[in-house]
Enzyme design. Structure first.
Site, PDB file in Angstrom:
ATOM      1  N   SER A 146       0.856  -1.186   0.000  1.00 31.60           N
ATOM      2  CA  SER A 146       0.000   0.000   0.000  1.00 31.60           C
ATOM      3  C   SER A 146       0.891   1.235   0.000  1.00 31.60           C
ATOM      4  O   SER A 146       2.063   1.171   0.411  1.00 31.60           O
ATOM      5  CB  SER A 146      -0.895   0.011   1.250  1.00 31.60           C
ATOM      6  OG  SER A 146      -1.458   1.286   1.483  1.00 31.60           O
ATOM      7  N   TYR A 159      -1.922  -0.773  10.580  1.00 29.92           N
ATOM      8  CA  TYR A 159      -1.950  -0.952   9.127  1.00 29.92           C
ATOM      9  C   TYR A 159      -0.665  -0.425   8.493  1.00 29.92           C
ATOM     10  O   TYR A 159      -0.028  -1.112   7.687  1.00 29.92           O
ATOM     11  CB  TYR A 159      -3.171  -0.247   8.543  1.00 29.92           C
ATOM     12  CG  TYR A 159      -3.339  -0.464   7.057  1.00 29.92           C
ATOM     13  CD1 TYR A 159      -3.876  -1.657   6.580  1.00 29.92           C
ATOM     14  CD2 TYR A 159      -2.971   0.509   6.137  1.00 29.92           C
ATOM     15  CE1 TYR A 159      -4.035  -1.874   5.222  1.00 29.92           C
ATOM     16  CE2 TYR A 159      -3.126   0.305   4.775  1.00 29.92           C
ATOM     17  CZ  TYR A 159      -3.656  -0.886   4.326  1.00 29.92           C
ATOM     18  OH  TYR A 159      -3.802  -1.103   2.975  1.00 29.92           O
TER      19      TYR A 159
END
Length: 258
Positions: A146, A159
């Site tokens: 990501s 995350y």
């Protein structure tokens, strides 16, 4: 299309929806054999299977928790049973987790994200690499990271940490296996318009998010899938240890334009 991918076998974790679904479907267009993985969405997996077959590929689905060794083993066993080998491992399964200030986050909330995103990616890579090494297969491991491996994500420390971990895992694995002809790379998507991405749905959040993207548009899952197909093809034969950002320029610090 990449002719060298025809007949190759891939596992794509978390491929019942979103980016994983798009990658699996693109592999179908490449006439590949695909093991579709789901954890809680069998109907989505069935849809992915049908599209792969319509696209000209072969496919089978497996319910499995990728954070568990037995889940990953079930995926590998299925690939070997149905297609005889494994050439490409796509570690796509990911979990955002709850949003909370770090000092208020429970260990359980932290651990679940780390288990799926980091441990799941490691277990998938490990199983694939073990098979490739034993069978002298010059294969590919592709990890879906990501932009938050580079951009801190507020109130979502677990995350960002997990994606930063995937970056370094990718580079370390690439270094370890480059001389064996096994390539390990990552893709770091930005804001992709999937069915579950709320940032691309509500107008207020859409406009807020678009300000962070120099291209002023959200990405499509198919655009990430196109990058995936290239990275695992022979067209990218000299690429390993790389992270390919598919983010519309999100990591280019667009605030500098203001």
């Amino acid at each position: 299309m990449y002719k060298d991918l025809t007949g190759k076998t891939a596992i794509v974790t978390g491929s019942s929806k979103g980016i994983g679904k798009a990658i699996a479907e693109r592999f179908g267009k490449e006439k590949m054999n695909v093991v579709v993985n789901y954890h809680s969405d069998p109907s989505g997996a069935d849809e992915t299977l049908e599209i792969i077959k319509q696209n000209g590929g072969k496919a089978v689905s497996v319910e499995a928790d990728v954070s568990k060794e037995e889940g990953i083993q079930a995926l590998l066993d299925t690939a070997l049973e149905h297609f005889g080998t494994l050439d490409v491992m796509v570690n796509n399964s990911g979990f955002n987790g709850v949003e909370a200030m770090p000092h208020e986050m429970s260990l359980e909330d932290w651990q679940r994200v780390i288990d799926v995103n980091v441990t799941g990616t490691f277990l998938g890579a490990k199983a694939a690499l073990n098979h490739m090494m034993k069978n002298n297969i010059k294969g590919n491991v592709l990890n879906i990271s990501s932009v938050h491996q580079q951009i801190p994500r507020p109130v979502n420390v677990q995350y960002s940490t997990s994606k930063g971990g995937i970056k370094m895992m990718t580079e370390t694995l690439a270094l370890n296996y480059a001389d064996k002809g096994i390539r390990v790379n990552a893709i770091a998507p930005g804001t992709i318009a999937t069915e579950s991405n709320v940032d691309t749905k509500k107008e207020e959040s859409r406009q807020k998010q678009l300000k962070k993207i120099p291209m002023k548009a959200f990405g499509k899952p198919e655009e990430v899938a196109a990058a995936a197909a290239w990275l695992v093809s022979e067209e990218a034969s000299y690429v390993t240890g790389a992270t390919l950002f598919v983010d519309g320029g999100m990591t280019l610090y667009p605030s500098q334009l203001e």
